[in-house]
Enzyme design. Structure first.
Site, PDB file in Angstrom:
ATOM      1  N   ARG A   1       0.841  -1.211   0.000  1.00 57.59           N
ATOM      2  CA  ARG A   1       0.000   0.000   0.000  1.00 57.59           C
ATOM      3  C   ARG A   1       0.871   1.255   0.000  1.00 57.59           C
ATOM      4  O   ARG A   1       0.573   2.223  -0.697  1.00 57.59           O
ATOM      5  CB  ARG A   1      -0.935  -0.003   1.219  1.00 57.59           C
ATOM      6  CG  ARG A   1      -2.094  -0.977   1.049  1.00 57.59           C
ATOM      7  CD  ARG A   1      -3.030  -0.933   2.237  1.00 57.59           C
ATOM      8  NE  ARG A   1      -3.649   0.370   2.436  1.00 57.59           N
ATOM      9  CZ  ARG A   1      -4.108   0.810   3.612  1.00 57.59           C
ATOM     10  NH1 ARG A   1      -3.998   0.066   4.696  1.00 57.59           N
ATOM     11  NH2 ARG A   1      -4.669   1.997   3.715  1.00 57.59           N
TER      12      ARG A   1
ATOM     13  N   GLN B   1      -9.643  10.472   8.393  1.00 59.87           N
ATOM     14  CA  GLN B   1      -9.376   9.072   8.752  1.00 59.87           C
ATOM     15  C   GLN B   1      -8.303   8.506   7.817  1.00 59.87           C
ATOM     16  O   GLN B   1      -7.877   7.372   7.977  1.00 59.87           O
ATOM     17  CB  GLN B   1     -10.647   8.246   8.595  1.00 59.87           C
ATOM     18  CG  GLN B   1     -11.775   8.705   9.494  1.00 59.87           C
ATOM     19  CD  GLN B   1     -13.111   8.109   9.047  1.00 59.87           C
ATOM     20  OE1 GLN B   1     -13.469   7.009   9.438  1.00 59.87           O
ATOM     21  NE2 GLN B   1     -13.840   8.834   8.223  1.00 59.87           N
TER      22      GLN B   1
ATOM     23  N   HIS C   1      -6.257   8.502  12.172  1.00 62.16           N
ATOM     24  CA  HIS C   1      -5.829   7.107  12.065  1.00 62.16           C
ATOM     25  C   HIS C   1      -4.338   6.968  11.757  1.00 62.16           C
ATOM     26  O   HIS C   1      -3.894   5.907  11.310  1.00 62.16           O
ATOM     27  CB  HIS C   1      -6.672   6.368  11.003  1.00 62.16           C
ATOM     28  CG  HIS C   1      -8.107   6.160  11.426  1.00 62.16           C
ATOM     29  ND1 HIS C   1      -9.086   5.690  10.582  1.00 62.16           N
ATOM     30  CD2 HIS C   1      -8.727   6.358  12.628  1.00 62.16           C
ATOM     31  CE1 HIS C   1     -10.247   5.608  11.238  1.00 62.16           C
ATOM     32  NE2 HIS C   1     -10.051   6.019  12.470  1.00 62.16           N
TER      33      HIS C   1
ATOM     34  N   CYS D   1      10.623  -1.310  24.640  1.00 61.68           N
ATOM     35  CA  CYS D   1      11.884  -2.050  24.517  1.00 61.68           C
ATOM     36  C   CYS D   1      12.094  -2.955  25.738  1.00 61.68           C
ATOM     37  O   CYS D   1      11.970  -2.509  26.883  1.00 61.68           O
ATOM     38  CB  CYS D   1      13.044  -1.068  24.405  1.00 61.68           C
ATOM     39  SG  CYS D   1      14.635  -1.908  24.341  1.00 61.68           S
TER      40      CYS D   1
ATOM     41  N   CYS E   1      14.409  -4.514  16.177  1.00 60.92           N
ATOM     42  CA  CYS E   1      15.444  -3.877  16.981  1.00 60.92           C
ATOM     43  C   CYS E   1      16.659  -4.791  16.992  1.00 60.92           C
ATOM     44  O   CYS E   1      16.535  -6.002  17.265  1.00 60.92           O
ATOM     45  CB  CYS E   1      14.947  -3.638  18.392  1.00 60.92           C
ATOM     46  SG  CYS E   1      16.265  -3.125  19.508  1.00 60.92           S
TER      47      CYS E   1
HETATM   48  P1  OAD Z   1     -14.811   3.474   3.348  1.00 61.44           P
HETATM   49  O1  OAD Z   1     -14.155   2.695   2.271  1.00 61.44           O
HETATM   50  O2  OAD Z   1     -15.542   2.719   4.397  1.00 61.44           O
HETATM   51  O3  OAD Z   1     -15.858   4.465   2.685  1.00 61.44           O
HETATM   52  C1  OAD Z   1     -15.502   5.251   1.586  1.00 61.44           C
HETATM   53  C2  OAD Z   1     -16.677   6.131   1.243  1.00 61.44           C
HETATM   54  O4  OAD Z   1     -16.281   6.999   0.201  1.00 61.44           O
HETATM   55  C3  OAD Z   1     -17.905   5.366   0.741  1.00 61.44           C
HETATM   56  O5  OAD Z   1     -19.046   5.817   1.434  1.00 61.44           O
HETATM   57  C4  OAD Z   1     -17.985   5.744  -0.738  1.00 61.44           C
HETATM   58  O6  OAD Z   1     -19.316   5.844  -1.212  1.00 61.44           O
HETATM   59  C5  OAD Z   1     -17.333   7.119  -0.731  1.00 61.44           C
HETATM   60  N1  OAD Z   1     -16.729   7.520  -1.999  1.00 61.44           N
HETATM   61  C6  OAD Z   1     -16.205   6.757  -2.983  1.00 61.44           C
HETATM   62  N2  OAD Z   1     -15.697   7.517  -3.965  1.00 61.44           N
HETATM   63  C7  OAD Z   1     -15.897   8.803  -3.593  1.00 61.44           C
HETATM   64  C8  OAD Z   1     -15.590  10.078  -4.174  1.00 61.44           C
HETATM   65  N3  OAD Z   1     -14.954  10.163  -5.342  1.00 61.44           N
HETATM   66  N4  OAD Z   1     -15.939  11.193  -3.497  1.00 61.44           N
HETATM   67  C9  OAD Z   1     -16.575  11.117  -2.296  1.00 61.44           C
HETATM   68  N5  OAD Z   1     -16.896   9.952  -1.709  1.00 61.44           N
HETATM   69  C10 OAD Z   1     -16.567   8.813  -2.332  1.00 61.44           C
HETATM   70  O7  OAD Z   1     -13.720   4.446   3.969  1.00 61.44           O
HETATM   71  P2  OAD Z   1     -13.749   5.211   5.355  1.00 61.44           P
HETATM   72  O8  OAD Z   1     -15.138   5.611   5.721  1.00 61.44           O
HETATM   73  O9  OAD Z   1     -12.717   6.251   5.279  1.00 61.44           O
HETATM   74  O10 OAD Z   1      -9.613   2.353   9.208  1.00 61.44           O
HETATM   75  O11 OAD Z   1     -13.270   4.074   6.333  1.00 61.44           O
HETATM   76  C11 OAD Z   1     -13.032   4.399   7.669  1.00 61.44           C
HETATM   77  C12 OAD Z   1     -11.945   3.524   8.215  1.00 61.44           C
HETATM   78  O12 OAD Z   1     -12.258   2.147   7.987  1.00 61.44           O
HETATM   79  C13 OAD Z   1     -10.609   3.703   7.543  1.00 61.44           C
HETATM   80  O13 OAD Z   1      -9.882   4.774   8.068  1.00 61.44           O
HETATM   81  C14 OAD Z   1      -9.939   2.400   7.814  1.00 61.44           C
HETATM   82  C15 OAD Z   1     -11.078   1.491   7.459  1.00 61.44           C
HETATM   83  O14 OAD Z   1     -11.039   0.217   7.924  1.00 61.44           O
HETATM   84  C16 OAD Z   1      -8.606   1.599   9.641  1.00 61.44           C
HETATM   85  O15 OAD Z   1      -7.873   0.995   8.905  1.00 61.44           O
HETATM   86  C17 OAD Z   1      -8.485   1.638  11.119  1.00 61.44           C
END
Ligand code: OAD
Length: 254
Positions: A75, A107, A125, A137, A160
């Site tokens: 990633r 996030q 995050h 450590c 480490c």
């Molecule tokens: P998600 O993948 O859950 O949601 C992404 C959102 O973006 C969806 O609602 C889509 O409809 C929307 N979307 C897609 N393309 C878009 C665009 N061009 N413009 C606007 N919106 C769009 O991602 P997050 O809500 O960020 O956490 O997920 C929250 C957390 O869950 C992340 O930070 C990560 C994940 O697991 C961890 O890894 C702890």
């Protein structure tokens, strides 16, 4: 191509112009148009192909550090050359034109808001390009002393050189606390804002999604920008069903 300008968008733009303070919560969707995959979009989302419990928890890393490290390394490699899109730029330019008026909490761990020039970003995050030690450590005399030098064999999670402690990505995994200062600042902004803009998030992960609820309860107008339904639509005053790269430049152009 010019994006359609909906009446609701006009109204929201007016709310933003009238707002003394704006809070903003962004999620993976704001980076979608930069080519970064989201988590929950069907088919293209990362969690459509991987189980979060296998890759984004401390238990997963302890069970199979190599697998988790490799996934994050891939990633990172995919993100290192991506560029901010018109949505990130609109936010950054707005923050620069109106210092202190918009508090941005994200996030996202991709650093694209920062790359676009947003002066202050509350990275709820963490940041995927940073590392941190997995454990305190084992050899340090004082708890605050971390490990010394990380030794990296190519392709393996760095350790480490002295105690074998592992480096891990400095992102917040499921079940972990968010950085306290960033969360407190985001909560404060949610509490005092006139408008809360929620952009590109499914609204499924807490405590981040709770910021929208908090703003609503404190009397702010809640506005969602997302081409698809989200779990926060029910508490929003307006849902603008467009992409962030289309909508944000039109909302934040003053
Ligand atoms: P998600 O993948 O859950 O949601 C992404 C959102 O973006 C969806 O609602 C889509 O409809 C929307 N979307 C897609 N393309 C878009 C665009 N061009 N413009 C606007 N919106 C769009 O991602 P997050 O809500 O960020 O956490 O997920 C929250 C957390 O869950 C992340 O930070 C990560 C994940 O697991 C961890 O890894 C702890």
């Amino acid at each position: 191509m010019t994006a359609a300008f909906f009446p609701a968008q006009d109204e929201v733009r007016q709310w933003l112009q009238d707002a003394a303070h704006i809070a903003m919560l962004t999620g993976a969707g704001v980076s979608a148009e930069s080519g970064v995959p989201t988590f929950r979009d069907a088919q293209t989302g990362l969690w459509a192909n991987f189980r979060a419990e296998d890759l984004a928890t401390e238990a997963a890393f302890r069970r199979d550090p190599q697998r988790v490290w490799d996934w994050y390394a891939e990633r990172r490699a995919n993100m290192v050359h991506v560029q901010p899109n018109a949505g990130h730029h609109a936010v950054a330019a707005f923050q620069q034109r109106h210092p202190g008026r918009l508090t941005l909490a994200t996030q996202n761990v991709d650093g694209l808001h920062q790359k676009a020039g947003s002066p202050e970003v509350l990275a709820l995050h963490g940041n995927i390009f940073d590392d941190q030690w997995l454990d305190p450590c084992a050899l340090a005399r004082r708890p605050q002393d971390g490990c010394g030098v990380a030794q990296a064999e190519p392709g393996h999670p760095p350790r480490c050189a002295q105690c074998g402690n592992l480096l891990r990505p400095a992102v917040v995994w499921f079940g972990e606390m968010l950085p306290m200062d960033a969360l407190a600042a985001a909560e404060q902004a949610a509490e005092r804002c006139d408008v809360m803009l929620v952009v590109g998030t499914a609204g499924a992960v807490y405590p981040a999604a709770g910021l929208a609820h908090q703003a609503r309860a404190a009397g702010a107008r809640v506005v969602i920008v997302n081409p698809h339904p989200s779990e926060l639509d029910d508490i929003a005053h307006r849902v603008l069903a467009g992409t962030s790269a289309q909508v944000l430049p039109q909302l934040l152009d003053f």
